[in-house]
Design an enzyme around this catalytic site. Structure first.
Site, short mmCIF file in Angstrom:
data_model
loop_
_atom_site.label_atom_id
_atom_site.label_comp_id
_atom_site.label_asym_id
_atom_site.label_seq_id
_atom_site.Cartn_x
_atom_site.Cartn_y
_atom_site.Cartn_z
N LEU A 70 -57.15 -35.54 -49.08
CA LEU A 70 -57.85 -35.58 -47.79
C LEU A 70 -57.01 -34.85 -46.74
O LEU A 70 -55.89 -35.26 -46.45
CB LEU A 70 -58.11 -37.02 -47.37
CG LEU A 70 -58.81 -37.92 -48.41
CD1 LEU A 70 -59.02 -39.32 -47.85
CD2 LEU A 70 -60.14 -37.31 -48.85
N GLY B 268 -53.17 -35.20 -47.38
CA GLY B 268 -52.48 -33.93 -47.30
C GLY B 268 -51.25 -33.94 -46.42
O GLY B 268 -50.53 -32.94 -46.35
N GLU C 120 -55.54 -56.04 -42.46
CA GLU C 120 -54.87 -55.23 -41.44
C GLU C 120 -53.98 -56.11 -40.59
O GLU C 120 -54.23 -57.31 -40.42
CB GLU C 120 -55.91 -54.51 -40.57
CG GLU C 120 -56.75 -53.49 -41.33
CD GLU C 120 -55.92 -52.45 -42.04
OE1 GLU C 120 -54.90 -52.00 -41.47
OE2 GLU C 120 -56.27 -52.07 -43.18
N ASN D 296 -49.97 -51.48 -47.77
CA ASN D 296 -50.87 -50.50 -48.38
C ASN D 296 -50.46 -49.09 -47.96
O ASN D 296 -50.36 -48.78 -46.78
CB ASN D 296 -52.30 -50.78 -47.92
CG ASN D 296 -53.29 -49.75 -48.41
OD1 ASN D 296 -53.08 -49.10 -49.44
ND2 ASN D 296 -54.38 -49.58 -47.67
N HIS E 68 -17.42 -0.53 -43.11
CA HIS E 68 -17.54 -1.10 -41.77
C HIS E 68 -18.27 -0.18 -40.80
O HIS E 68 -18.24 1.03 -40.91
CB HIS E 68 -16.17 -1.46 -41.17
CG HIS E 68 -15.04 -0.64 -41.67
ND1 HIS E 68 -13.87 -1.19 -42.14
CD2 HIS E 68 -14.89 0.69 -41.80
CE1 HIS E 68 -13.06 -0.23 -42.53
NE2 HIS E 68 -13.64 0.92 -42.33
N ASN F 224 -18.19 7.14 -50.78
CA ASN F 224 -17.48 6.47 -49.70
C ASN F 224 -18.09 6.91 -48.37
O ASN F 224 -18.14 8.10 -48.07
CB ASN F 224 -16.00 6.82 -49.71
CG ASN F 224 -15.22 6.01 -48.69
OD1 ASN F 224 -14.76 4.91 -48.97
ND2 ASN F 224 -15.08 6.55 -47.48
N ARG G 6 -18.12 20.27 -36.09
CA ARG G 6 -17.58 19.77 -34.83
C ARG G 6 -16.85 20.92 -34.15
O ARG G 6 -16.40 21.87 -34.81
CB ARG G 6 -16.63 18.60 -35.08
CG ARG G 6 -15.40 18.97 -35.89
CD ARG G 6 -14.55 17.77 -36.23
NE ARG G 6 -13.29 18.19 -36.87
CZ ARG G 6 -12.76 17.60 -37.92
NH1 ARG G 6 -13.37 16.56 -38.48
NH2 ARG G 6 -11.61 18.02 -38.42
#
EC number: 2.7.7.23
Length: 461
Positions: A9, A102, A155, A170, A363, A377, A440
């Site tokens: 349910l 559920g 109850e 229950n 790094h 590398n 460069r």
């Protein structure tokens, strides 16, 4: 032929959850609440499962797919009314049906199996799963006859002082004979102050018909915990996490600090792997043997082979092969494939790239949309510039290549096998095999420039 079914349910609104989502799709360790219940039912050997949906039905269906049958409760008129919507699947069948909710993710397959077996052995018309609580206030009490059968459920508000002293309550989870249940549902009414159809009334109907109703006590009362708000969701999460961690530890995994470790249900971990504190392992991650994971790592749907180290790092939807070391503070993004004996060091980000065996990226490097060969590398500060403002482009770095520090590789570009790239270069064209690329400007020295320009820096007295 005897039929064995389950009806879950899951139609309620769950207002106390205070959420835009259906209550039963809230997750614990990566799995919706209703999926936890479904798995326990299936593991108990029940093949035919009916899910009663209502509030946000499409959202629930999207999560559960076609593995269950669906019944729809248009208006939420009580638990009995919800079960009535599944009657078309019960019609003209002989056998047993387990009815549960559920939002009870802690119920185990063992408890369900034990209940079905007890129900059969006792030839009950209905069997109630019960629990013994030190403080049963607010729960319906189980009143038994001298022979141990259930005489009634009362109850809390209706219970006498003597009945309120009963600690057996229950759970709201039942096993029924299908034919007896369908007959009882015909007599169910809503003659009460709420105008609702209560599932508990079916028990009273069966008892009044002279049918035998039994009860079986669950060993761990936490199994019947229903989730109504975020506090209970967190409590159930703590219990499920503990179960998962204990299972892994019993299977040969060392978990240094269970209190700070989060592992999803579908994660697999090999023996002699060590998981350090503050680690989160999610989804369908699979980790091999003799690995070191953490501290402070997060893995999501990752495939990790044997003898891999992932320290203070994040690995998302990627694979890492044997004997590779990742971290600290590395980020492996989805779609990456890392080879054997690779080093992915601190502050390295890998995105949708293939990294060959024995390659070192130690790094401060970004590698995106690239194929990096074996024994490569990449020096500190290398950036694969993969985005041109419109699309992502591919970079290929061949086997045994060496890329010096602070290099920009402007994609699309290829560095061939055994090539070298000098530090500080910006590479825009192919670097041939065995060659050295230098991109460069030459260094210029201007003597006495500091003195001439009056730029000498002196300490102030």
């Amino acid at each position: 032929m005897e039929c064995l079914m389950a009806v879950i349910l899951a139609a309620g609104e769950g207002k106390r959850m205070k959420s835009k989502k259906a209550k039963v799709v809230h997750e614990i360790q990566g799995i919706p609440l209703v999926e936890w219940v479904y798995r326990s039912v299936k593991n108990a050997g029940i093949d035919e499962v009916v899910l009663v949906v209502g509030h946000k039905a499409e959202e629930v269906k999207e999560k559960m797919g076609d593995k269950v049958l669906y019944a729809f409760q248009e208006k939420q008129l009580g638990t009995g009314h919800a079960l009535m919507q599944a009657q078309e699947y019960l019609k003209d069948k002989d056998g047993y049906v387990v009815v549960l909710y559920g939002d009870t993710p802690l119920i185990t397959s063992k408890t369900i199996s034990d209940t079905i077996n007890y129900h059969r052995e006792q030839a009950n018309s209905a069997t109630i799963i019960t629990a013994v609580l030190n403080n049963p206030d607010g729960y319906g009490r189980i009143v038994r006859s001298g022979d141990g059968s259930v005489r009634k459920i009362v109850e809390h508000k209706d219970a006498s002082l003597e009945e309120r002293n009963i600690k057996e309550i229950n759970s709201g989870i039942y096993c029924f004979n299908i034919r007896d249940l369908t007959e009882a549902l015909k007599e169910l009414d809503n003659n009460n102050s709420q105008g609702e159809y209560y599932l508990t009334d079916t028990i009273e109907i069966l008892i009044n018909k002279g049918k035998k109703v039994g009860a079986i006590k669950v060993e761990d009362s936490s199994e019947i915990l229903g989730i109504n708000d975020r506090v209970q969701l967190a409590e159930a999460g703590r219990i499920i996490r503990s179960r998962i961690l204990k299972r892994h530890m019993k299977n040969g995994v060392t978990i240094i600090d269970p209190d700070s470790t989060y592992i999803d249900e579908d994660v697999e971990i090999g023996i002699d792997t060590v998981v350090y504190p503050s680690t989160i392992i999610e989804g369908k991650t699979k980790i091999g043997e003799d690995c070191i994971i953490g501290p402070g790592s997060r893995l999501v749907n990752a495939q990790i082979s044997d003898r891999v180290e992932v320290k203070n790092s994040v690995v998302l939807e990627s694979s890492i092969d044997n004997d590779t070391k990742v971290g600290p503070f590395a980020y492996v993004r989805p779609g990456s494939v890392i080879g054997k004996n690779v080093k992915i060091g601190d502050f390295v980000e890998i995105k949708k790239s293939v990294i060959g065996d024995k390659t070192k990226i130690s790094h401060l490097t970004y590698v995106g949309d690239a194929e990096v060969g074996k024994n490569v590398n990449l020096g500190c500060g290398v950036v694969v510039v993969n985005y041109d403002g419109k699309k992502k482009n591919k970079t290929i770095i061949g086997d045994n290549a060496f890329v010096g520090c602070n290099v920009n590789l402007i994609s699309p570009v290829e560095v061939k096998d055994n090539a070298y790239v000098a530090a500080g270069s910006t590479i825009t064209e192919e670097v041939p095999e065995y060659s050295l690329a230098i991109a460069r400007s030459r260094q210029t020295i201007k003597e006495d420039w500091v003195i001439k320009k009056g730029m000498l820096r002196q300490e102030k007295e």
